[in-house]
Design a protein around this motif. Structure first.
Motif, PDB file in Angstrom:
ATOM      1  N   SER A  76      38.101  70.085  -9.156  1.00 57.61           N
ATOM      2  CA  SER A  76      37.826  70.347 -10.578  1.00 57.61           C
ATOM      3  C   SER A  76      36.403  70.855 -10.824  1.00 57.61           C
ATOM      4  O   SER A  76      36.114  71.350 -11.909  1.00 57.61           O
ATOM      5  N   THR A  80      38.862  75.365 -13.190  1.00 57.87           N
ATOM      6  CA  THR A  80      39.190  74.735 -14.467  1.00 57.87           C
ATOM      7  C   THR A  80      40.574  75.206 -14.861  1.00 57.87           C
ATOM      8  O   THR A  80      40.812  76.421 -14.966  1.00 57.87           O
ATOM      9  N   SER A 100      43.018  64.200 -18.210  1.00 61.74           N
ATOM     10  CA  SER A 100      41.569  63.999 -18.201  1.00 61.74           C
ATOM     11  C   SER A 100      41.267  62.609 -18.734  1.00 61.74           C
ATOM     12  O   SER A 100      40.811  62.453 -19.871  1.00 61.74           O
ATOM     13  N   ARG A 105      37.767  65.362 -15.849  1.00 62.97           N
ATOM     14  CA  ARG A 105      38.817  66.206 -15.295  1.00 62.97           C
ATOM     15  C   ARG A 105      39.327  65.622 -13.986  1.00 62.97           C
ATOM     16  O   ARG A 105      38.558  65.275 -13.112  1.00 62.97           O
ATOM     17  N   ASN A 134      35.232  78.840 -10.829  1.00 62.37           N
ATOM     18  CA  ASN A 134      33.795  78.568 -10.853  1.00 62.37           C
ATOM     19  C   ASN A 134      33.202  78.652  -9.457  1.00 62.37           C
ATOM     20  O   ASN A 134      32.002  78.828  -9.293  1.00 62.37           O
TER      21      ASN A 134
END
Length: 173
Positions: A76, A80, A100, A105, A134
């Motif tokens: 995580s 995302t 969550s 998360r 990310n």
């Protein structure tokens, strides 16, 4: 004479029993009368950090399926979960959840689906997941916990020997 007949019947039943046992070991591991079912995460060939990527989930030999449970795990901090879209081939009740707890998360996407009438997609797209990238990460089915990745037929019986294929990433930029 009766004891001889009884002995013959006993020998015949043992021979038939051994024959059935032999045949059962000779049959393939998947359903002897059907094809092996597989659930596959599609490949992502290129991705730039910050991109939103679509990960297709496709199926093969997806016939007479009445229920689906899937758990997809990911890092995580690297990905995302954004959303999903159903291919439209699954009718019935579909729940997709990215839990969550306490705002943290979890790094998993849970899929639950069932229908009172079985699905017969055959080979095709089940749904798409979308993630924001990310950093580099992998996606993995949770095969360590029994029942987290499982299919059942229209009678609620678990479909054995389902193959769950993982995603492969290449060329992260």
């Amino acid at each position: 004479m009766i004891s001889i007949f009884h002995l013959s019947v006993t020998k015949c039943s043992r021979i038939v029993g051994l024959f059935i046992l032999f045949i059962s070991f000779c049959l393939p591991a998947d359903d002897a009368f059907g094809q092996q079912v597989s659930v596959t995460l599609g490949n992502i060939s290129t991705c730039t950090v910050g991109d939103t990527v679509t990960v297709p989930i496709s199926v093969q030999n997806f016939n007479n399926v009445g229920a689906v449970s899937l758990e997809l795990n990911y890092d995580s901090s690297a990905l995302t979960f954004v959303d999903f879209n159903n291919s439209g081939l699954l009718t019935g009740t579909l729940i997709v959840n990215n839990p969550s707890p306490a705002g943290i998360r979890s790094g998993k996407v849970l899929v639950s689906w069932f229908s009172l009438t079985s699905s017969n997609i055959g080979n095709g797209l089940l749904m798409n997941f979308r993630f924001k990238a990310n950093a580099t990460s992998s996606l993995n089915w949770n095969l360590a916990v029994v029942g987290q990745c499982e299919l059942a037929d229209e009678n609620g019986e678990v479909i054995n020997n389902v193959v769950f294929n993982k995603v492969r990433y290449r060329d992260w930029e």
